[in-house]
Design a protein around this motif. Structure first.
Motif, PDB file in Angstrom:
ATOM      1  N   LEU A 284      23.432  20.911 -17.262  1.00 22.38           N
ATOM      2  CA  LEU A 284      22.335  20.602 -16.343  1.00 22.38           C
ATOM      3  C   LEU A 284      21.863  21.889 -15.677  1.00 22.38           C
ATOM      4  CD1 LEU A 284      24.196  17.561 -14.874  1.00 22.38           C
ATOM      5  CD2 LEU A 284      21.945  17.344 -15.915  1.00 22.38           C
ATOM      6  N   PRO A 285      20.896  22.602 -16.254  1.00 26.82           N
ATOM      7  CA  PRO A 285      20.365  23.792 -15.588  1.00 26.82           C
ATOM      8  C   PRO A 285      19.751  23.393 -14.256  1.00 26.82           C
ATOM      9  CG  PRO A 285      18.990  23.170 -17.450  1.00 26.82           C
ATOM     10  CD  PRO A 285      20.198  22.307 -17.513  1.00 26.82           C
ATOM     11  N   CYS A 286      20.078  24.142 -13.214  1.00 25.22           N
ATOM     12  CA  CYS A 286      19.737  23.677 -11.867  1.00 25.22           C
ATOM     13  C   CYS A 286      19.228  24.819 -10.996  1.00 25.22           C
ATOM     14  CB  CYS A 286      20.975  23.043 -11.230  1.00 25.22           C
ATOM     15  SG  CYS A 286      20.792  22.618  -9.494  1.00 25.22           S
ATOM     16  N   LEU A 287      18.034  24.639 -10.442  1.00 31.60           N
ATOM     17  CA  LEU A 287      17.493  25.556  -9.441  1.00 31.60           C
ATOM     18  C   LEU A 287      16.921  24.712  -8.310  1.00 31.60           C
ATOM     19  CD1 LEU A 287      16.602  28.282  -8.319  1.00 31.60           C
ATOM     20  CD2 LEU A 287      14.552  28.127  -9.760  1.00 31.60           C
ATOM     21  N   ASN A 288      17.658  24.659  -7.202  1.00 36.21           N
ATOM     22  CA  ASN A 288      17.226  23.928  -6.010  1.00 36.21           C
ATOM     23  C   ASN A 288      16.933  22.447  -6.302  1.00 36.21           C
ATOM     24  OD1 ASN A 288      17.437  26.252  -4.426  1.00 36.21           O
ATOM     25  ND2 ASN A 288      15.313  26.842  -4.822  1.00 36.21           N
ATOM     26  N   GLU A 289      17.979  21.752  -6.755  1.00 37.55           N
ATOM     27  CA  GLU A 289      17.861  20.326  -7.066  1.00 37.55           C
ATOM     28  C   GLU A 289      18.821  19.489  -6.216  1.00 37.55           C
ATOM     29  OE1 GLU A 289      15.484  19.445  -8.710  1.00 37.55           O
ATOM     30  OE2 GLU A 289      15.004  20.907 -10.269  1.00 37.55           O
ATOM     31  N   ALA A 290      19.113  19.932  -5.003  1.00 37.00           N
ATOM     32  CA  ALA A 290      20.064  19.215  -4.155  1.00 37.00           C
ATOM     33  C   ALA A 290      19.628  17.782  -3.890  1.00 37.00           C
ATOM     34  CB  ALA A 290      20.237  19.962  -2.821  1.00 37.00           C
ATOM     35  N   GLU A 291      18.332  17.549  -3.811  1.00 32.28           N
ATOM     36  CA  GLU A 291      17.828  16.205  -3.526  1.00 32.28           C
ATOM     37  C   GLU A 291      17.997  15.273  -4.725  1.00 32.28           C
ATOM     38  OE1 GLU A 291      13.665  14.072  -1.999  1.00 32.28           O
ATOM     39  OE2 GLU A 291      13.779  16.258  -2.212  1.00 32.28           O
ATOM     40  N   ALA A 292      17.867  15.812  -5.921  1.00 26.63           N
ATOM     41  CA  ALA A 292      17.915  14.986  -7.131  1.00 26.63           C
ATOM     42  C   ALA A 292      19.322  14.782  -7.661  1.00 26.63           C
ATOM     43  CB  ALA A 292      17.051  15.633  -8.223  1.00 26.63           C
ATOM     44  N   LEU A 293      20.213  15.723  -7.437  1.00 30.22           N
ATOM     45  CA  LEU A 293      21.529  15.692  -8.076  1.00 30.22           C
ATOM     46  C   LEU A 293      22.349  14.431  -7.803  1.00 30.22           C
ATOM     47  CD1 LEU A 293      22.633  19.427  -7.794  1.00 30.22           C
ATOM     48  CD2 LEU A 293      22.344  18.109  -9.915  1.00 30.22           C
ATOM     49  N   PRO A 294      22.371  13.887  -6.601  1.00 29.69           N
ATOM     50  CA  PRO A 294      23.184  12.677  -6.392  1.00 29.69           C
ATOM     51  C   PRO A 294      22.805  11.543  -7.334  1.00 29.69           C
ATOM     52  CG  PRO A 294      22.614  13.648  -4.286  1.00 29.69           C
ATOM     53  CD  PRO A 294      21.825  14.392  -5.317  1.00 29.69           C
ATOM     54  N   TRP A 295      21.509  11.297  -7.519  1.00 31.66           N
ATOM     55  CA  TRP A 295      21.080  10.240  -8.438  1.00 31.66           C
ATOM     56  C   TRP A 295      21.517  10.556  -9.864  1.00 31.66           C
ATOM     57  CZ3 TRP A 295      18.007   9.680 -12.768  1.00 31.66           C
ATOM     58  CH2 TRP A 295      17.604   8.379 -13.102  1.00 31.66           C
ATOM     59  N   VAL A 296      21.308  11.794 -10.284  1.00 31.94           N
ATOM     60  CA  VAL A 296      21.660  12.189 -11.650  1.00 31.94           C
ATOM     61  C   VAL A 296      23.160  12.045 -11.885  1.00 31.94           C
ATOM     62  CG1 VAL A 296      21.717  14.113 -13.289  1.00 31.94           C
ATOM     63  CG2 VAL A 296      19.691  13.758 -11.855  1.00 31.94           C
ATOM     64  N   LEU A 297      23.945  12.563 -10.988  1.00 28.70           N
ATOM     65  CA  LEU A 297      25.393  12.615 -11.213  1.00 28.70           C
ATOM     66  C   LEU A 297      26.055  11.240 -11.091  1.00 28.70           C
ATOM     67  CD1 LEU A 297      26.151  15.981  -9.402  1.00 28.70           C
ATOM     68  CD2 LEU A 297      25.945  15.571 -11.867  1.00 28.70           C
ATOM     69  N   THR A 298      25.522  10.387 -10.242  1.00 31.87           N
ATOM     70  CA  THR A 298      26.122   9.053 -10.117  1.00 31.87           C
ATOM     71  C   THR A 298      25.750   8.143 -11.291  1.00 31.87           C
ATOM     72  OG1 THR A 298      24.280   8.348  -8.704  1.00 31.87           O
ATOM     73  CG2 THR A 298      26.285   9.117  -7.602  1.00 31.87           C
ATOM     74  N   ARG A 299      24.788   8.544 -12.090  1.00 34.38           N
ATOM     75  CA  ARG A 299      24.389   7.762 -13.255  1.00 34.38           C
ATOM     76  C   ARG A 299      24.951   8.327 -14.561  1.00 34.38           C
ATOM     77  NH1 ARG A 299      20.875   3.873 -12.827  1.00 34.38           N
ATOM     78  NH2 ARG A 299      20.081   4.111 -14.964  1.00 34.38           N
ATOM     79  N   MET A 300      25.808   9.339 -14.456  1.00 37.67           N
ATOM     80  CA  MET A 300      26.394   9.918 -15.660  1.00 37.67           C
ATOM     81  C   MET A 300      27.332   8.900 -16.306  1.00 37.67           C
ATOM     82  SD  MET A 300      26.055  12.832 -17.295  1.00 37.67           S
ATOM     83  CE  MET A 300      25.239  13.727 -15.966  1.00 37.67           C
ATOM     84  N   PRO A 301      27.115   8.543 -17.569  1.00 36.30           N
ATOM     85  CA  PRO A 301      27.941   7.504 -18.197  1.00 36.30           C
ATOM     86  C   PRO A 301      29.352   7.977 -18.513  1.00 36.30           C
ATOM     87  CG  PRO A 301      26.320   8.361 -19.749  1.00 36.30           C
ATOM     88  CD  PRO A 301      26.037   9.019 -18.444  1.00 36.30           C
ATOM     89  N   SER A 302      30.242   7.039 -18.705  1.00 34.90           N
ATOM     90  CA  SER A 302      31.621   7.343 -19.069  1.00 34.90           C
ATOM     91  C   SER A 302      31.648   8.128 -20.376  1.00 34.90           C
ATOM     92  CB  SER A 302      32.413   6.045 -19.214  1.00 34.90           C
ATOM     93  OG  SER A 302      33.721   6.299 -19.658  1.00 34.90           O
ATOM     94  N   GLY A 303      32.491   9.144 -20.422  1.00 33.37           N
ATOM     95  CA  GLY A 303      32.608   9.959 -21.620  1.00 33.37           C
ATOM     96  C   GLY A 303      31.688  11.164 -21.622  1.00 33.37           C
ATOM     97  N   PHE A 304      30.863  11.286 -20.595  1.00 35.91           N
ATOM     98  CA  PHE A 304      29.948  12.415 -20.478  1.00 35.91           C
ATOM     99  C   PHE A 304      30.281  13.169 -19.181  1.00 35.91           C
ATOM    100  CE2 PHE A 304      28.034   9.609 -23.441  1.00 35.91           C
ATOM    101  CZ  PHE A 304      27.318  10.402 -24.315  1.00 35.91           C
ATOM    102  N   ARG A 305      30.544  14.462 -19.309  1.00 35.50           N
ATOM    103  CA  ARG A 305      31.028  15.267 -18.187  1.00 35.50           C
ATOM    104  C   ARG A 305      29.947  16.247 -17.730  1.00 35.50           C
ATOM    105  NH1 ARG A 305      36.425  18.308 -19.571  1.00 35.50           N
ATOM    106  NH2 ARG A 305      35.033  19.377 -21.041  1.00 35.50           N
ATOM    107  N   PRO A 306      29.449  16.100 -16.481  1.00 36.53           N
ATOM    108  CA  PRO A 306      28.360  16.967 -16.014  1.00 36.53           C
ATOM    109  C   PRO A 306      28.829  18.395 -15.739  1.00 36.53           C
ATOM    110  CG  PRO A 306      29.105  15.542 -14.232  1.00 36.53           C
ATOM    111  CD  PRO A 306      29.834  15.097 -15.466  1.00 36.53           C
ATOM    112  N   LEU A 307      28.032  19.331 -16.225  1.00 35.76           N
ATOM    113  CA  LEU A 307      28.280  20.754 -16.005  1.00 35.76           C
ATOM    114  C   LEU A 307      26.991  21.316 -15.399  1.00 35.76           C
ATOM    115  CD1 LEU A 307      29.864  23.114 -18.703  1.00 35.76           C
ATOM    116  CD2 LEU A 307      28.265  23.887 -16.968  1.00 35.76           C
ATOM    117  N   VAL A 308      26.984  21.465 -14.084  1.00 37.08           N
ATOM    118  CA  VAL A 308      25.793  21.915 -13.376  1.00 37.08           C
ATOM    119  C   VAL A 308      25.779  23.441 -13.349  1.00 37.08           C
ATOM    120  CG1 VAL A 308      24.572  21.940 -11.164  1.00 37.08           C
ATOM    121  CG2 VAL A 308      25.654  19.820 -11.981  1.00 37.08           C
TER     122      VAL A 308
END
Length: 222
Positions: free
Chosen positions: A6-30
């Motif tokens: 997950l390439p990220c530049l100033n996405e603090a507002e969006a990240l909670p929604w994205v990360l809480t919807r990450m499905p099982s078996g998929f590991r977020p790397l911000v």
């Protein structure tokens, strides 16, 4: 397990929604590209692995994530909540269905706008022009250069991608096509992003992205 870059530049507002919807078996790397809004802290607080990428640029962040990833298959997607992580299993399944004998292959998510303002006309036009240029050069039949993707990590590294700006996504497809990879495309919903847009939502950002991609096409010309 599949690492999701997950390439990220100033996405603090969006990240909670994205990360809480990450499905099982998929590991977020911000991959934090020198954010100033606390994105790295927010990502870590939601259980994501955070990788710093001091060199600014979309491609620089993507490549830093690719180098840091540890799984055989990796996915890439924007961190701005315009793309739903719940679609990632479909993307991974489409990659597995390609079944190339040498383990290569690339699947892209074709963006299908689902909300007002999700994909402004200037950005959609620029994308269509670039996709046509790519198709002529590489013999592909893509309708979108979508940022949600899945491929094998070692195969991506072997492509030797050099661009570190907005040309990185196009260079990936161009090099994969010229290497004979099977390339697939599936429809994915495309939502209005959370927070201020830095690329597709602004004319200036779109112009910069198109310029970078046209440069990649010019440099790759025979």
């Amino acid at each position: 397990m599949i690492d999701v870059i997950l390439p990220c530049l100033n996405e603090a507002e969006a990240l909670p929604w994205v990360l809480t919807r990450m499905p099982s078996g998929f590991r977020p790397l911000v991959v934090d590209n020198a954010s100033t809004d606390g994105s790295a802290r927010v990502a870590a607080g939601h259980g994501a692995r955070v990788v710093p990428a001091a060199e600014r640029g979309f491609g620089a962040a993507c490549h830093a994530g690719l180098l840091a990833a540890e799984t055989e298959v990796v996915c890439v997607m924007d961190a701005d909540a315009s793309l739903d992580p719940a679609e990632l299993p479909r993307l991974a399944a489409a990659l597995a269905a390609l079944r190339p004998p040498d383990g290569t292959g690339l699947v892209l998510g074709r963006r299908r706008p689902t909300g007002r303002g999700a994909w402004p006309p200037h950005a959609r036009l620029g994308n269509a022009v670039l996709a046509r240029s790519l198709n002529r050069r590489a013999g592909t039949r893509l309708r979108d250069l979508g940022p949600m993707r899945a491929a094998r990590r070692d195969a991506l590294l072997a492509l030797g991608l050099r661009d570190r700006r907005f040309g990185y996504p196009l260079e990936m497809v161009l090099r994969a096509a010229r290497a004979g990879w099977p390339i697939g495309e599936i429809d994915v919903p495309y939502r209005p992003r959370t927070g201020a847009s830095k690329v597709t939502g602004t004319l200036g950002g779109t112009v910069r992205a198109v310029r970078d991609m046209r440069r990649v096409l010019a440099e790759a010309a025979p």
